[in-house]
Design an enzyme around this catalytic site. Sequence first.
Site, PDB file in Angstrom:
ATOM      1  N   CYS A   2      42.367  41.923  37.027  1.00 21.37           N
ATOM      2  CA  CYS A   2      41.779  42.404  35.639  1.00 21.37           C
ATOM      3  C   CYS A   2      42.979  42.244  34.618  1.00 21.37           C
ATOM      4  O   CYS A   2      43.754  43.222  34.682  1.00 21.37           O
ATOM      5  CB  CYS A   2      40.976  43.411  35.574  1.00 21.37           C
ATOM      6  N   GLU A 114      38.304  35.762  32.954  1.00 19.50           N
ATOM      7  CA  GLU A 114      39.289  35.177  34.067  1.00 19.50           C
ATOM      8  C   GLU A 114      39.460  33.894  33.594  1.00 19.50           C
ATOM      9  O   GLU A 114      38.540  33.200  32.923  1.00 19.50           O
ATOM     10  CB  GLU A 114      38.704  35.589  35.387  1.00 19.50           C
TER      11      GLU A 114
END
Length: 271
Positions: A2, A114
């Site tokens: 993350c 992402e």
Amino acid sequence: MCGRYASSRKAEDLAGIFEIEKWDPTEALAPDWNVAPTKSVYVVLERPVKDAEDPAPVRQLRTVKWGLVPSWAKTPEGGARMINARAETVHEKPSFRRPFVARRCIVPADGYYEWVTAAEERELEVEGKKKRARKQPYFVTPADGSVMAFAGLYEFWRDRTLPDDHELAWWATCTIVTTEAETTPLAGYGGSGPASLAEIHPRMPLMLPQERWGAWLDPSLTDAEELRGLLVPPGGGLVRAYPVATAVSNVRNNGAELVNELEGPEVGTLF
């Protein structure tokens, strides 16, 4: 992993969702659609209130910097590299093992970003025709619109170059726990695009279901093996993922439009 996420909910809304007992309105943060390492972020934690007569832990909404600085670090410079802690090793790594058993938190988010490299871009990179392939960002968010609750750790670091009463003498920082990405189908998958989180990236932030919030935040729970039992991803099919504009790749860009869903990826053919 993350490395970027969105956090737009107001402090008072988070206070209701997480049953917060104490938060300081002067620490309120503006909505941030492109949260990057070293930025100030909200965390939910339980600890006694400083100088209070009652020593019992209180659930609080606090503002800390993203990127954990270990209490024993000589300088805070390594914090930007400590944005994630692997669930598989968090109990044994020197930077994380102490906060794992003593200082756990929840990092609220709308969702996280992402990046995926397009097939054509990968081919050009392999052939040496491109030094750095362009990547298509995806936004991962709960399918039901609820808040994402990332498992996190927090820590305090004392800047010994400053006097005790200096406002920057103490740093409060955090990291987000990650785990292997789910291979189960994404919510709403219709046969095009990534079918699972694992097809986007091999890692994902560990999302805590509501029934696990209390145990994770409980400072009296200090058994490492019992805590490791909480580091299990929720059931599959709870999140969706969709392509968003490449503008999010520049951390200077910030706005609600960054999470707008695109009809298709901007960068080549991905899947």
